[in-house]
Design an enzyme around this catalytic site. Sequence first.
Site, mmCIF file in Angstrom:
data_model
loop_
_atom_site.group_PDB
_atom_site.id
_atom_site.type_symbol
_atom_site.label_atom_id
_atom_site.label_comp_id
_atom_site.label_asym_id
_atom_site.label_seq_id
_atom_site.Cartn_x
_atom_site.Cartn_y
_atom_site.Cartn_z
ATOM 1 N N LYS A 9 1.489 35.339 -34.863
ATOM 2 C CA LYS A 9 1.450 34.923 -36.363
ATOM 3 C C LYS A 9 1.353 36.348 -37.165
ATOM 4 O O LYS A 9 1.358 37.335 -36.568
ATOM 5 C CB LYS A 9 0.191 34.079 -36.608
ATOM 6 C CG LYS A 9 0.498 32.596 -36.062
ATOM 7 C CD LYS A 9 -0.737 31.674 -36.369
ATOM 8 C CE LYS A 9 -0.457 30.359 -35.877
ATOM 9 N NZ LYS A 9 -1.890 29.803 -36.079
ATOM 10 N N TYR A 49 5.861 23.070 -38.527
ATOM 11 C CA TYR A 49 4.442 22.340 -38.540
ATOM 12 C C TYR A 49 4.362 21.098 -39.088
ATOM 13 O O TYR A 49 3.659 20.388 -39.633
ATOM 14 C CB TYR A 49 3.408 23.270 -39.345
ATOM 15 C CG TYR A 49 2.664 24.297 -38.504
ATOM 16 C CD1 TYR A 49 2.182 24.122 -37.375
ATOM 17 C CD2 TYR A 49 2.895 25.757 -38.911
ATOM 18 C CE1 TYR A 49 1.445 25.117 -36.657
ATOM 19 C CE2 TYR A 49 2.332 26.689 -38.294
ATOM 20 C CZ TYR A 49 1.875 26.469 -37.083
ATOM 21 O OH TYR A 49 1.130 27.640 -36.356
ATOM 22 N N PHE A 57 -4.990 21.651 -45.327
ATOM 23 C CA PHE A 57 -4.622 22.852 -44.837
ATOM 24 C C PHE A 57 -3.153 23.443 -44.626
ATOM 25 O O PHE A 57 -2.760 24.294 -44.452
ATOM 26 C CB PHE A 57 -5.644 23.480 -43.750
ATOM 27 C CG PHE A 57 -5.065 22.602 -42.180
ATOM 28 C CD1 PHE A 57 -4.036 23.123 -41.548
ATOM 29 C CD2 PHE A 57 -5.965 21.712 -42.042
ATOM 30 C CE1 PHE A 57 -3.419 22.577 -40.326
ATOM 31 C CE2 PHE A 57 -5.706 20.970 -40.639
ATOM 32 C CZ PHE A 57 -4.517 21.421 -40.050
ATOM 33 N N ARG A 85 -2.413 27.852 -23.346
ATOM 34 C CA ARG A 85 -3.318 27.499 -24.291
ATOM 35 C C ARG A 85 -4.837 27.932 -24.067
ATOM 36 O O ARG A 85 -5.487 28.143 -24.756
ATOM 37 C CB ARG A 85 -3.627 26.022 -24.552
ATOM 38 C CG ARG A 85 -2.190 25.124 -24.990
ATOM 39 C CD ARG A 85 -2.075 25.235 -26.418
ATOM 40 N NE ARG A 85 -3.104 24.396 -27.125
ATOM 41 C CZ ARG A 85 -3.081 23.942 -28.426
ATOM 42 N NH1 ARG A 85 -2.026 24.611 -29.166
ATOM 43 N NH2 ARG A 85 -4.163 23.110 -28.826
ATOM 44 N N THR A 91 -8.750 26.573 -31.244
ATOM 45 C CA THR A 91 -7.850 26.696 -32.354
ATOM 46 C C THR A 91 -8.773 27.611 -33.369
ATOM 47 O O THR A 91 -8.590 28.486 -34.079
ATOM 48 C CB THR A 91 -7.716 25.455 -33.083
ATOM 49 O OG1 THR A 91 -6.975 24.535 -32.178
ATOM 50 C CG2 THR A 91 -7.067 25.613 -34.381
ATOM 51 N N ARG A 102 -7.694 34.441 -29.151
ATOM 52 C CA ARG A 102 -8.424 34.146 -30.266
ATOM 53 C C ARG A 102 -9.945 34.713 -30.405
ATOM 54 O O ARG A 102 -10.629 35.186 -31.270
ATOM 55 C CB ARG A 102 -8.278 32.665 -30.555
ATOM 56 C CG ARG A 102 -6.803 32.106 -31.210
ATOM 57 C CD ARG A 102 -6.507 30.897 -31.369
ATOM 58 N NE ARG A 102 -5.328 30.289 -31.984
ATOM 59 C CZ ARG A 102 -4.793 29.252 -31.619
ATOM 60 N NH1 ARG A 102 -5.673 28.355 -30.969
ATOM 61 N NH2 ARG A 102 -3.821 28.918 -32.445
ATOM 62 N N ASN A 112 -5.916 33.084 -37.227
ATOM 63 C CA ASN A 112 -6.249 32.852 -35.755
ATOM 64 C C ASN A 112 -5.017 33.368 -34.748
ATOM 65 O O ASN A 112 -4.794 33.074 -33.786
ATOM 66 C CB ASN A 112 -6.710 31.399 -35.070
ATOM 67 C CG ASN A 112 -5.361 30.432 -35.395
ATOM 68 O OD1 ASN A 112 -4.280 30.832 -35.995
ATOM 69 N ND2 ASN A 112 -5.704 29.124 -35.138
ATOM 70 N N HIS A 115 0.105 31.241 -32.071
ATOM 71 C CA HIS A 115 0.430 29.709 -31.849
ATOM 72 C C HIS A 115 0.921 29.571 -30.307
ATOM 73 O O HIS A 115 1.723 30.296 -29.913
ATOM 74 C CB HIS A 115 1.558 29.327 -32.656
ATOM 75 C CG HIS A 115 2.136 27.980 -32.455
ATOM 76 N ND1 HIS A 115 1.689 26.698 -32.682
ATOM 77 C CD2 HIS A 115 3.266 27.751 -31.664
ATOM 78 C CE1 HIS A 115 2.508 25.785 -32.112
ATOM 79 N NE2 HIS A 115 3.500 26.466 -31.308
ATOM 80 N N GLU A 126 10.242 22.736 -29.784
ATOM 81 C CA GLU A 126 9.703 24.033 -30.482
ATOM 82 C C GLU A 126 10.626 25.246 -30.181
ATOM 83 O O GLU A 126 11.272 26.029 -31.008
ATOM 84 C CB GLU A 126 8.207 24.545 -30.425
ATOM 85 C CG GLU A 126 7.433 23.705 -31.306
ATOM 86 C CD GLU A 126 5.675 23.919 -30.954
ATOM 87 O OE1 GLU A 126 5.500 24.919 -30.039
ATOM 88 O OE2 GLU A 126 5.046 23.072 -31.357
HETATM 89 N N1 UDP Z 1 -5.428 25.421 -39.181
HETATM 90 C C1 UDP Z 1 -6.349 25.707 -40.225
HETATM 91 N N2 UDP Z 1 -6.995 24.723 -40.600
HETATM 92 C C2 UDP Z 1 -7.471 23.834 -39.696
HETATM 93 C C3 UDP Z 1 -7.005 23.346 -38.802
HETATM 94 C C4 UDP Z 1 -5.833 24.139 -38.305
HETATM 95 O O1 UDP Z 1 -5.834 26.598 -40.987
HETATM 96 O O2 UDP Z 1 -8.660 23.149 -40.175
HETATM 97 C C5 UDP Z 1 -4.232 26.283 -38.762
HETATM 98 C C6 UDP Z 1 -4.662 27.166 -37.766
HETATM 99 O O3 UDP Z 1 -3.833 28.275 -37.858
HETATM 100 C C7 UDP Z 1 -4.061 26.441 -36.381
HETATM 101 C C8 UDP Z 1 -2.598 25.726 -37.104
HETATM 102 O O4 UDP Z 1 -3.298 25.245 -38.323
HETATM 103 O O5 UDP Z 1 -3.593 27.177 -35.507
HETATM 104 C C9 UDP Z 1 -2.264 24.395 -36.288
HETATM 105 O O6 UDP Z 1 -3.271 23.520 -36.132
HETATM 106 P P1 UDP Z 1 -3.329 22.999 -34.673
HETATM 107 O O7 UDP Z 1 -4.420 21.738 -34.856
HETATM 108 O O8 UDP Z 1 -2.049 22.519 -34.136
HETATM 109 O O9 UDP Z 1 -3.937 24.141 -33.850
HETATM 110 P P2 UDP Z 1 -3.467 24.940 -32.747
HETATM 111 O O10 UDP Z 1 -2.542 24.282 -31.764
HETATM 112 O O11 UDP Z 1 -2.781 26.256 -33.247
HETATM 113 O O12 UDP Z 1 -4.627 25.390 -31.545
HETATM 114 MG MG MG Z 2 -0.875 22.917 -32.624
#
Ligand code: UDP
Ligand code: MG
Length: 148
Positions: A9, A49, A57, A85, A91, A102, A112, A115, A126
Amino acid sequence: MEQTFIMIKPDGVQRGLVGEIIKRFEQKGFTLRGLKLMNVERAFAEKHYEDLSARPFFGGLVEYIISGPVVAMVWEGKNVVVTGRKIIGATNPSESSPGTIRGDFAVEIGRNVIHGSDAVESAKKEIALWFPDGTVNWQSSLHPWICE
Ligand code: UDP
Ligand code: MG
């Protein structure tokens, strides 16, 4: 062979973490199949997304992703989606274990760093979105030293 989509990111690019992140995937034994630095347009970030579009958010997330260049990558290997992952970590960086990307490099969920696709099906979607012209088909000479 399984593939996943990984994106560094804008904060990860700005903070000079590109090499460190690539190193972790390379040293694990995964194979790089696609790599590009790019600026993402708002509509493209919204598409990536789209499953999160109803979340509070979402607006901030899209602003974050379009705030600077990102590094889009495709990595290949056995169980690369789930293992990727794990390499990335939870996350919310307050919950990501030390040793994960992270866990080592982030403090806030909205910054964070990286992705990674959450399932084989979303990885396919994707990769098709980010690499519409396909990826590079090659085999590392190290392959027999990493895979039985
Ligand atoms: N995110 C955020 N606030 C939240 C949850 C998610 O800003 O409460 C952002 C964060 O950058 C995250 C992205 O949205 O990486 C995508 O969310 P997801 O639940 O898919 O998490 P990831 O798959 O990236 O772990
Ligand atoms: Mg995700």
